[in-house]
Design a protein around this motif. Structure first.
Motif, PDB file in Angstrom:
ATOM      1  N   ALA A 122       0.831  -1.208   0.000  1.00  0.00           N
ATOM      2  CA  ALA A 122       0.000   0.000   0.000  1.00  0.00           C
ATOM      3  C   ALA A 122       0.866   1.259   0.000  1.00  0.00           C
ATOM      4  CB  ALA A 122      -0.935  -0.015   1.211  1.00  0.00           C
ATOM      5  N   ASN A 123       0.241   2.377  -0.357  1.00  0.00           N
ATOM      6  CA  ASN A 123       0.911   3.685  -0.391  1.00  0.00           C
ATOM      7  C   ASN A 123       0.708   4.373   0.958  1.00  0.00           C
ATOM      8  OD1 ASN A 123       1.758   6.316  -0.811  1.00  0.00           O
ATOM      9  ND2 ASN A 123       0.806   6.506  -2.831  1.00  0.00           N
ATOM     10  N   TYR A 124       1.800   4.608   1.692  1.00  0.00           N
ATOM     11  CA  TYR A 124       1.700   5.161   3.043  1.00  0.00           C
ATOM     12  C   TYR A 124       2.004   6.666   3.079  1.00  0.00           C
ATOM     13  CZ  TYR A 124       1.453   0.425   4.952  1.00  0.00           C
ATOM     14  OH  TYR A 124       1.046  -0.847   5.274  1.00  0.00           O
ATOM     15  N   ALA A 125       1.939   7.339   1.936  1.00  0.00           N
ATOM     16  CA  ALA A 125       2.271   8.763   1.908  1.00  0.00           C
ATOM     17  C   ALA A 125       1.373   9.575   2.829  1.00  0.00           C
ATOM     18  CB  ALA A 125       2.170   9.293   0.480  1.00  0.00           C
ATOM     19  N   ASP A 126       0.082   9.260   2.827  1.00  0.00           N
ATOM     20  CA  ASP A 126      -0.894   9.908   3.712  1.00  0.00           C
ATOM     21  C   ASP A 126      -2.098   8.990   3.799  1.00  0.00           C
ATOM     22  OD1 ASP A 126      -2.713  10.567   1.436  1.00  0.00           O
ATOM     23  OD2 ASP A 126      -1.090  11.964   0.932  1.00  0.00           O
ATOM     24  N   ILE A 127      -3.043   9.324   4.672  1.00  0.00           N
ATOM     25  CA  ILE A 127      -4.167   8.421   4.897  1.00  0.00           C
ATOM     26  C   ILE A 127      -5.030   8.267   3.644  1.00  0.00           C
ATOM     27  CG2 ILE A 127      -5.627  10.238   5.840  1.00  0.00           C
ATOM     28  CD1 ILE A 127      -5.536   6.463   6.815  1.00  0.00           C
ATOM     29  N   GLY A 128      -5.157   9.348   2.846  1.00  0.00           N
ATOM     30  CA  GLY A 128      -5.937   9.246   1.614  1.00  0.00           C
ATOM     31  C   GLY A 128      -5.326   8.272   0.626  1.00  0.00           C
ATOM     32  N   LEU A 182     -11.164   5.991   5.846  1.00  0.00           N
ATOM     33  CA  LEU A 182     -11.143   7.444   6.031  1.00  0.00           C
ATOM     34  C   LEU A 182     -12.051   7.866   7.179  1.00  0.00           C
ATOM     35  CD1 LEU A 182     -11.186   8.615   2.294  1.00  0.00           C
ATOM     36  CD2 LEU A 182      -9.257   8.661   3.888  1.00  0.00           C
ATOM     37  N   THR A 183     -13.201   7.235   7.300  1.00  0.00           N
ATOM     38  CA  THR A 183     -14.123   7.549   8.408  1.00  0.00           C
ATOM     39  C   THR A 183     -13.504   7.189   9.747  1.00  0.00           C
ATOM     40  OG1 THR A 183     -16.053   7.194   6.982  1.00  0.00           O
ATOM     41  CG2 THR A 183     -16.416   7.087   9.371  1.00  0.00           C
ATOM     42  N   TYR A 184     -12.866   6.034   9.802  1.00  0.00           N
ATOM     43  CA  TYR A 184     -12.238   5.609  11.057  1.00  0.00           C
ATOM     44  C   TYR A 184     -11.115   6.579  11.441  1.00  0.00           C
ATOM     45  CZ  TYR A 184     -10.658   2.406  14.697  1.00  0.00           C
ATOM     46  OH  TYR A 184     -10.334   1.851  15.918  1.00  0.00           O
ATOM     47  N   HIS A 185     -10.327   6.978  10.462  1.00  0.00           N
ATOM     48  CA  HIS A 185      -9.241   7.914  10.727  1.00  0.00           C
ATOM     49  C   HIS A 185      -9.773   9.264  11.193  1.00  0.00           C
ATOM     50  CE1 HIS A 185      -6.036  10.851   9.714  1.00  0.00           C
ATOM     51  NE2 HIS A 185      -5.235   9.882  10.148  1.00  0.00           N
ATOM     52  N   ALA A 186     -10.894   9.709  10.610  1.00  0.00           N
ATOM     53  CA  ALA A 186     -11.474  10.983  11.034  1.00  0.00           C
ATOM     54  C   ALA A 186     -11.942  10.922  12.480  1.00  0.00           C
ATOM     55  CB  ALA A 186     -12.647  11.342  10.112  1.00  0.00           C
ATOM     56  N   THR A 187     -12.389   9.744  12.912  1.00  0.00           N
ATOM     57  CA  THR A 187     -12.891   9.584  14.282  1.00  0.00           C
ATOM     58  C   THR A 187     -11.763   9.383  15.290  1.00  0.00           C
ATOM     59  OG1 THR A 187     -14.897   8.554  13.389  1.00  0.00           O
ATOM     60  CG2 THR A 187     -14.466   8.255  15.751  1.00  0.00           C
ATOM     61  N   TYR A 188     -10.776   8.572  14.933  1.00  0.00           N
ATOM     62  CA  TYR A 188      -9.735   8.192  15.884  1.00  0.00           C
ATOM     63  C   TYR A 188      -8.340   8.706  15.522  1.00  0.00           C
ATOM     64  CZ  TYR A 188     -13.283   4.975  17.619  1.00  0.00           C
ATOM     65  OH  TYR A 188     -14.433   4.446  18.146  1.00  0.00           O
ATOM     66  N   GLY A 189      -8.242   9.514  14.484  1.00  0.00           N
ATOM     67  CA  GLY A 189      -6.935   9.983  14.030  1.00  0.00           C
ATOM     68  C   GLY A 189      -6.151  10.747  15.071  1.00  0.00           C
ATOM     69  N   GLN A 190      -6.860  11.360  16.035  1.00  0.00           N
ATOM     70  CA  GLN A 190      -6.164  12.110  17.080  1.00  0.00           C
ATOM     71  C   GLN A 190      -5.239  11.221  17.905  1.00  0.00           C
ATOM     72  OE1 GLN A 190      -8.871  13.275  20.371  1.00  0.00           O
ATOM     73  NE2 GLN A 190     -10.437  12.030  19.326  1.00  0.00           N
ATOM     74  N   PHE A 191      -5.500   9.920  17.917  1.00  0.00           N
ATOM     75  CA  PHE A 191      -4.698   9.011  18.726  1.00  0.00           C
ATOM     76  C   PHE A 191      -3.489   8.440  17.972  1.00  0.00           C
ATOM     77  CE2 PHE A 191      -9.102   8.683  20.359  1.00  0.00           C
ATOM     78  CZ  PHE A 191      -8.880   9.277  21.595  1.00  0.00           C
ATOM     79  N   VAL A 192      -3.387   8.771  16.683  1.00  0.00           N
ATOM     80  CA  VAL A 192      -2.229   8.345  15.900  1.00  0.00           C
ATOM     81  C   VAL A 192      -0.944   8.873  16.535  1.00  0.00           C
ATOM     82  CG1 VAL A 192      -1.017   8.675  13.708  1.00  0.00           C
ATOM     83  CG2 VAL A 192      -3.440   8.036  13.712  1.00  0.00           C
ATOM     84  N   ALA A 193      -0.995  10.058  17.116  1.00  0.00           N
ATOM     85  CA  ALA A 193       0.190  10.690  17.701  1.00  0.00           C
ATOM     86  C   ALA A 193       0.766   9.904  18.873  1.00  0.00           C
ATOM     87  CB  ALA A 193      -0.147  12.115  18.159  1.00  0.00           C
TER      88      ALA A 193
END
Length: 463
Positions: free
Chosen positions: A370-376, A396-407
């Motif tokens: 997969a392409n890991y450049a960005d979530i899109g 994309l929906t999951y990332h929008a909901t939980y993306g804050q925890f990626v950090a």
């Protein structure tokens, strides 16, 4: 003397087990399951902001005991204790001085990492052979015979390689013959080592005269602890003893999973084997951890100290962490390295969570493409690879909901790196104590530079 060593080891083991039990939420996790199990919720509230504020240089220094006055005492204690209990990987000077140089017959086809490992370990084995007056060495898990060729052609030590895969033993033989053609024809056995020659499936006493230098042959045999493999190995040793080869050494370079404890038991079972040089790896591939007859813990001491919940304290996931990168490699990561690692781990963890909700398995081979450049880019490429158009929107929906925890992914990896050396130290110490309990002199010696070869601790034993 050995009883005193065992008693000293009791304190070391107990300290590590208590530490691992306290922080099992750090090591009992696979980072790619970070979102599946909502692992950020395990991080103490008082730690979270401080971890998120770390820059990459501070993150790199954390596994080395680097703390901050502004941190809560509990975080400082975690970091300083992990540094105190971490496995010492400082290579002694005698190991560096014993390092062997490769010649024309042995350097071909080796990566820089393999050159480092072969040269260092060959020097250690040569020293052990001289110390114990050994006539030959058995190379367990010999693969393509790189170590054996170096020992034979550069050190004057005859070697029998034992390898499960017949295609590797055949390749090793061809490479040895090619190496001997390139090596000096007047090669003589190393001074002080009573060498033997190897023919077919046994070791033979040396023949004197031109062209009869030390040899390296490989036999196809799987040392897996079964009665059949034990009998085959016993037969090889008995055949060699019958023709006068009565003092042997055993070496293993990165013996995977169960192969290290099987080799330890081989050493204990045969008095003709006078020294042991073993570097293990892939601890999580031991087939029966914690079970009856399993290989961790191996020693009676660690078994006795391991509490009832020991399987959780040192789970298969913890054994996997013990076999991962060390803090020395972590320290050299750049800001870009950390950014790429965070995206790779976080995006895969998000995919694991989404597919888990769907009840679908994740194809490991596909996700690596997969392409890991960005979530899109990741969402689009993975949906194409998995031939599931609906997957893109779900990711994309999951990332929008939980993306804050990626950090939290990269700081959490730093916490795991703190624990890696504690876990690996416990495993290697357990194997060493097991030999002490059998009345064998043994020690743990760093032999490789850990930034080159992370599994760098050798178990040395003599009798």
């Amino acid at each position: 003397m050995l009883s005193l060593q065992i008693e000293n080891a009791r304190r070391l083991v107990d300290e590590r087990l208590q530490y691992l039990a306290t922080y099992d939420w750090v090591h009992d996790i696979q980072i790619t399951k970070f979102f599946v199990h909502r692992w950020w919720e395990k991080i103490p509230d008082e730690w979270r902001d401080h971890l998120l504020q770390l820059n990459y240089e501070e993150m790199n220094a954390t596994p080395f005991g680097r703390t901050k006055d502004t941190w809560p005492s509990s975080l400082n204690e975690f970091v300083t204790t992990s540094d105190k209990l971490c496995l010492d990987r400082t290579v002694p000077e005698w190991v560096k001085e014993a390092e062997v140089k490769l010649g024309l017959g042995t350097r071909g086809g080796l990566s820089p990492k393999k050159v480092h490992e072969v040269c260092r370990l060959a020097g250690v084995v040569k020293c052990m052979c001289l110390k114990m007056s050994c006539q030959a060495v058995i190379d367990i898990g010999s693969g393509l015979g790189y170590l054996g060729r170096c020992l034979a052609l550069e050190c004057g030590v005859s070697v029998m390689g034992v390898e499960a895969k017949q295609e590797l033993t055949e390749s090793a033989q061809r490479m040895m013959e090619d190496g001997r053609r390139k090596a000096p024809s007047n090669l003589e056995p190393c001074s002080g080592i009573a060498t033997s020659c190897c023919h077919g499936d046994r070791l033979h006493p040396p023949k004197h005269g031109p062209g009869n230098g030390p040899s390296n042959v490989s036999v196809s045999l799987c040392l897996d602890g079964t009665a059949q493999s034990c009998e085959q190995m016993k037969g090889l040793l008995q055949q060699s003893e019958s023709v006068g080869v009565v003092r042997l050494g055993v070496v293993g370079l990165h013996c995977c999973g169960d192969l290290t404890p099987y080799t330890q038991k081989l050493f204990l079972s045969h008095p003709s084997i006078r020294h042991l040089v073993l570097v293990g790896c892939c601890y999580h591939k031991m087939r029966q951890p914690h079970a009856c007859g399993g290989h961790f813990p191996l020693s009676a001491l660690v078994k006795g100290l391991m509490p009832a919940q020991g399987q959780r304290i040192v789970s298969t996931l913890a054994l996997r962490l013990a076999a991962q990168e060390t803090r020395e490699r972590w320290r050299k990561q750049s800001n870009g390295n950390h950014s790429n690692h965070e995206k790779q781990m976080a995006f895969r963890a998000i995919a694991e969570a989404v597919l888990s909700d769907k009840g679908s398995p994740l194809n490991g081979k596909l996700i690596r493409r997969a392409n890991y450049a960005d979530i899109g880019s990741f969402a689009e490429s993975l949906s194409i690879l998995m031939k599931d158009p609906s997957l893109k929107d779900k990711l994309l929906t999951y990332h929008a909901t939980y993306g804050q925890f990626v950090a939290y992914v990269e700081p959490f990896t730093a916490l795991q790196t703190c624990m890696q050396g504690v876990l690996e130290g416990l495993i290697v110490l357990d194997r060493c104590v097991y030999l002490w309990e059998q009345g064998i002199q043994a020690e743990m010696v760093p032999v490789f530079d850990e930034d080159i070869s992370p599994r760098c601790i050798a178990l040395l034993a003599t009798r």
